[in-house]
Design an enzyme around this catalytic site. Structure first.
Site, PDB file in Angstrom:
ATOM      1  CB  CYS A  54      -0.833   0.055   1.221  1.00  0.00           C
ATOM      2  SG  CYS A  54      -1.676  -1.529   1.583  1.00  0.00           S
ATOM      3  CG  HIS A 108      -6.314   1.437  -0.061  1.00  0.00           C
ATOM      4  ND1 HIS A 108      -5.240   2.211  -0.129  1.00  0.00           N
ATOM      5  CD2 HIS A 108      -5.503   0.454   0.570  1.00  0.00           C
ATOM      6  CE1 HIS A 108      -4.190   1.745  -0.061  1.00  0.00           C
ATOM      7  NE2 HIS A 108      -4.306   0.760   0.626  1.00  0.00           N
TER       8      HIS A 108
END
Lengths: 76, 388
Positions: B81, B332
């Site tokens: 991420c 996300h």
């Protein structure tokens, strides 16, 4: 997540207890279980369960478990 | 490393459900970035694009094809991420080293047409019988640990979701623009106890882009009076599998602490609690934001729940945490998130935030926590008047 005696960690399902029995620091032991099956085949893996009352934690085929942070019991 | 620093501006995030195939909003985001920066696409010397999943794209080819910049040096960056902030970091290094005059850092992810109900799990190295441990499960363990250690409650976690959705409701580019109540958070379907669906950020498609250049070039471009400075770009990769280390206690993430320490040192920040004007932190789950606040040194770790509950993390509080709405409101799109944060921090420092404007911020921090706390990037931007 279980801390194993002798070192190492492993993610395991907790079994043979109620969800409320599970907490960080719970003493557990390993147990070998059928996880799922189909088409005539069964798949096995370890789970853990609260340490049985017996002080004899030696087992013929699996190492003893240790304390740790157990994961949630997976829905079947 | 010393100044002069390169700077960043004109990142454009978006959260949209695209059609299967090539990410569709990315070219638009890049065009907007070029326009805001006052550069032509052909001015870009090199491109770094962050994305995680192979089905989003592979190699630098994904960048040149999407942006029609055929032949340019383009690199695909993957660091879980933290891919977006790592792409930004690499682009900054190229400009600071004098190799590139203008670099493009972008992030993109296209997940929604993969028919997974959450994050597709193949990246976690599934065991053939046991399967993968999901992202909610890993962070749920951190939540139960914190509840056991510090007495945090589900309501404490819910306060993060309420705050971030409240912020995001005001942001035109957020994916989820609806406020939620504590009761709604507590009542949402359970993913991995104690985390329910509203404790988790959404799965989203999106893209963001930032244009980086040198100070002397920036002074001839539209944002010559308000471009922000890149004060620190730091990365710390703890290990691929932090939760398996026997000294990992789930009460925070060592990689965040290290990356933050390095970033504050690089930026010359000695007292983050008074100097950091706003922070975009990685709130993939509510518990993660709470742990991040402590790991980033913005409050004492056990106090993070009180910090949020007291309103000190609100957009008009002591240290606004996720004034944009965070991953909770934007979802996300993994590779894009880091660049979206650069966008948000940039616009906040320029006092032209799309959503809620944080007042009088000199330094803004962007933080990504990749994987189980494997790769953490911390980037600090400074407002124009913090330059040398």
């Amino acid at each position: 997540m279980i801390d194993l005696e002798g070192g190492g960690r492993i993610f395991l399902d907790v079994t043979d207890c109620q969800p409320d029995d599970v907490h960080p620091g719970l003493d557990v032991e390993l147990t070998f279980r059928r996880i799922h099956g189909g088409g005539g085949y069964n798949n096995y893996y370890w789970k853990c369960r609260p340490n049985s009352a017996s002080t004899d934690t030696a087992s013929t085929d699996t190492a003893s478990g240790g304390t740790g942070t157990p994961i949630e019991t997976r829905q079947a | 490393m010393t100044e002069p620093r390169s700077r960043a501006w004109a990142a454009r995030p978006s959260a949209s459900t695209g059609r299967p195939g090539r990410p569709t909003c990315w070219p638009t985001r890049a065009s907007e970035a070029f326009a805001d920066a006052g550069v032509e696409p052909s001015d870009v010397d090199a491109i770094w694009v962050g994305s995680l999943y192979p089905f989003t794209g592979l190699s630098g080819g994904m960048a040149v094809d999407a942006l029609k910049l055929f032949g340019k040096p383009a690199t695909h960056v993957e660091n879980f991420c933290a891919s977006g902030l790592d792409a930004f970091r690499n682009a900054c290094y190229a400009v600071a080293a004098g190799i590139c005059d203008v670099a493009l850092a972008c992030g993109v992810e296209k997940i929604l047409d993969q028919s997974a109900s959450g994050l597709p799990l193949d990246v976690l190295g599934a065991h053939p019988v046991m399967g993968s441990v999901s992202a909610p499960a890993v962070f749920a363990l951190a939540a139960t640990r914190a509840m056991d250690e510090w007495g945090w409650t589900r309501e404490d976690l819910a306060a993060v979701a309420v705050k971030n959705h409240d912020n995001g409701a005001d942001h035109p580019k957020a994916h989820f623009r609806r406020q939620v109540s504590v009761d709604q958070v507590l009542g949402s379907p359970c993913l991995a106890w104690p985390l329910g669906r509203l404790d988790a950020c959404g799965v989203s498609d999106g893209a963001a882009a930032a244009v980086i250049t040198r100070p002397d070039l920036a002074r001839d471009l539209p944002h010559k009076d308000d471009f922000p400075w890149v004060k620190a770009v730091q990365l710390s990769v703890h290990t691929g599998w932090p939760v398996y280390k026997s000294d990992f206690d789930y009460l925070g993430f060592p990689a965040t602490r290290q990356a933050a320490r390095q970033a504050y040192e690089e930026a010359g920040i000695t007292d983050p609690r008074s100097e950091i004007g706003l922070a975009e932190v990685h709130d993939c789950f509510t518990i993660t934001e709470l742990l991040n606040i402590g790991d980033l040194g913005l409050c004492d770790q056990p106090e993070a729940a009180a910090f949020v509950n007291d309103g000190r993390a609100n957009f008009d509080g002591e240290i606004p945490i996720n004034a944009s709405g965070g991953l909770k409101s934007f979802g996300h799109p993994i590779g894009a998130t880091g660049c979206r944060m650069i966008y948000e921090v940039t616009r906040q420092l320029q006092e032209r935030a799309d959503g809620r404007q944080v007042k009088d911020a000199s330094f803004g921090l962007a933080h990504n926590l990749g994987g189980q706390g494997s790769a953490v990037a911390v980037t600090i931007l400074g407002a124009n008047d913090t330059g040398p």
